[in-house]
Scaffold this active site. Structure first.
Site, PDB file in Angstrom:
ATOM      1  N   GLY A  18     -23.370  73.034   0.836  1.00 61.60           N
ATOM      2  CA  GLY A  18     -23.039  71.785   1.532  1.00 61.60           C
ATOM      3  C   GLY A  18     -21.871  71.969   2.489  1.00 61.60           C
ATOM      4  N   PHE A  19     -21.480  70.868   3.087  1.00 55.90           N
ATOM      5  CA  PHE A  19     -20.401  70.872   4.078  1.00 55.90           C
ATOM      6  C   PHE A  19     -19.090  71.392   3.469  1.00 55.90           C
ATOM      7  CE2 PHE A  19     -17.093  67.757   5.716  1.00 55.90           C
ATOM      8  CZ  PHE A  19     -16.686  68.565   6.757  1.00 55.90           C
ATOM      9  N   ASP A  39     -27.208  75.236  -5.377  1.00 52.47           N
ATOM     10  CA  ASP A  39     -27.553  74.135  -4.475  1.00 52.47           C
ATOM     11  C   ASP A  39     -29.048  73.837  -4.574  1.00 52.47           C
ATOM     12  OD1 ASP A  39     -25.668  73.163  -1.776  1.00 52.47           O
ATOM     13  OD2 ASP A  39     -27.715  72.402  -2.010  1.00 52.47           O
ATOM     14  N   LEU A  84     -19.081  70.073  -6.727  1.00 53.89           N
ATOM     15  CA  LEU A  84     -19.124  69.288  -5.483  1.00 53.89           C
ATOM     16  C   LEU A  84     -20.487  68.643  -5.278  1.00 53.89           C
ATOM     17  CD1 LEU A  84     -17.501  71.963  -3.102  1.00 53.89           C
ATOM     18  CD2 LEU A  84     -16.335  70.049  -4.177  1.00 53.89           C
ATOM     19  N   ALA A 125     -15.401  66.603  -7.901  1.00 56.13           N
ATOM     20  CA  ALA A 125     -15.213  65.876  -6.639  1.00 56.13           C
ATOM     21  C   ALA A 125     -15.535  64.400  -6.828  1.00 56.13           C
ATOM     22  CB  ALA A 125     -16.119  66.464  -5.562  1.00 56.13           C
ATOM     23  N   TYR A 157     -22.588  53.880  -5.749  1.00 52.89           N
ATOM     24  CA  TYR A 157     -21.983  55.173  -5.455  1.00 52.89           C
ATOM     25  C   TYR A 157     -20.571  55.233  -6.043  1.00 52.89           C
ATOM     26  CZ  TYR A 157     -20.123  59.048  -2.703  1.00 52.89           C
ATOM     27  OH  TYR A 157     -19.527  60.216  -2.307  1.00 52.89           O
ATOM     28  N   LYS A 161     -19.232  57.548  -9.251  1.00 56.64           N
ATOM     29  CA  LYS A 161     -18.130  58.501  -9.143  1.00 56.64           C
ATOM     30  C   LYS A 161     -16.982  58.122 -10.081  1.00 56.64           C
ATOM     31  CE  LYS A 161     -19.485  61.819  -6.786  1.00 56.64           C
ATOM     32  NZ  LYS A 161     -19.350  63.152  -7.400  1.00 56.64           N
TER      33      LYS A 161
END
Ligand code: UDP
Length: 338
Positions: A18-19, A39, A84, A125, A157, A161
């Site tokens: 990912g980013f 991933d 992440l 994360a 969301y 989290k």
């Protein structure tokens, strides 16, 4: 930066294509560590890690964070887990609420269980979304969180989290597992795509295409954008620091900008002839109940006092880098079509 006396370690990075994960891999490999990137390529991209595939310290595993056997095996061979992998971005959350909850709650549970079984330090994360509609700016880790009704998927969301944070802190408290949840604020840089709504890559692409630059709402909402390289430095610092576990850390920039001003800067820096247009939220998110945050700014004293961390890059640095990256990608795509 790794000190000369520090030992090389193996990091299992979920969401490693990912980013943020791919930038983390770049930095930690350059310091001489090993990276195992897990991933499922739902939002991760091969393009992000192509340049690492031949690196002797890099291993790519194509798989799912909810696959308990796989995660267990990978965790056993790692020194530190950097979790992440998640469904991120408001657009994705509105489109796929079930998948978001599964990934973010069940996935994290799987990774935490593996960390506990093999007694590994784990970084989790989280996101500034958990501050929800809080109005006490800047947001500090011990502030109350203010979420909206459960009928609004947007809040799923943030709630997912928050569960991750609760879960992680509970493992720390009850089992003594070294868990470090961190809340990423708006983060930007090369490799971030605009497909999931993120404003900087979206606006840069619009400007370079001479398309209309879409500013949602009235554009007075303010954000602080942190360079992904700075964010990765904070995550690596938390992963290495023995006193980090057991607390949540904000990671973000404190340089505020309104989205209107951001659009204007992008237009100037790209030399674009695009028109900047205001788009109502109801149209932008196809969700009549969508509520945006007016301001989102972190209090970063906690991470600063532990690590001495603060961002080194300004918003203009980020924009310059993203604009060059998008231009290079386009030039590469054109050349390969020839
Ligand atoms: N935004 C915008 N135009 C776009 C995409 C996003 O004006 O094309 C706005 C969005 O409504 C928000 C801000 O830019 O106020 C940052 O959006 P992003 O999705 O990047 O992150 P958020 O802060 O919402 O998590």
């Amino acid at each position: 930066m790794q000190r000369p006396d520090e030992q090389a370690r193996t990091y299992l990075v979920t969401g490693g294509a990912g980013f943020v994960g791919s930038h983390f891999a770049d930095v930690l490999l350059a310091e001489g560590n090993r990276i195992v990137a897990l991933d499922d390529f739902s939002t991760g991209r091969m393009d992000n890690i192509d340049h690492l595939l031949d690196h002797p310290g890099f291993e790519l595993v194509h798989g799912d964070i909810t696959d308990a056997d796989l995660v267990d095996e990978l965790a056993s061979g790692a020194d530190v887990l950097i979790h992440l992998a998640a469904s991120v971005g408001v657009k994705l959350i509105l489109e796929q609420p079930v998948r978001t909850l599964e990934n973010n709650v069940v996935g994290t549970e799987t990774v935490l269980k593996a960390a506990r079984r093999h007694e590994k330090k784990i970084l989790l994360a989280s996101t500034s979304e958990v501050y929800g509609k809080g109005r006490r700016v800047p947001f500090s880790e011990e502030d109350d969180v203010v979420l909206g009704a459960t009928s609004e998927s947007r809040w799923a969301y943030a709630a997912s989290k928050m569960m991750d944070e609760f879960y992680g802190l509970a493992y720390h408290q009850e089992y003594g597992l070294p868990v470090v949840p961190f809340r990423l604020f708006n983060t930007a840089g090369p490799r971030q795509t605009g497909h999931y709504g993120m404003v900087i890559p979206r606006l840069v692409n619009q400007a370079l295409d001479d398309e209309r630059i879409t500013v949602y709402g009235d554009g007075t909402q303010r954000r602080c954008f942190c360079d992904v390289a700075d964010a990765v430095r904070a995550i690596a610092g938390l992963a290495k620091h023995p006193d980090a576990p057991g607390k949540v850390y904000n990671v973000g920039s404190t340089e505020e900008v309104s989205i209107r001003e951001l659009a204007e800067r992008i237009k100037i820096m790209t030399g674009s002839s695009s028109e900047i247009v205001l788009v109502p939220y109801s149209k932008a998110y196809q969700d009549p109940g969508y509520e945006d945050m007016e301001r989102r700014k972190p209090d970063t004293r906690r991470v600063n006092s532990l690590l001495g961390w603060s961002p080194e890059n300004t918003l203009d640095d980020i924009l310059n880098r993203v604009i060059s990256y998008v231009r290079e990608q386009r030039a590469g795509a054109t050349a390969s079509r020839r």
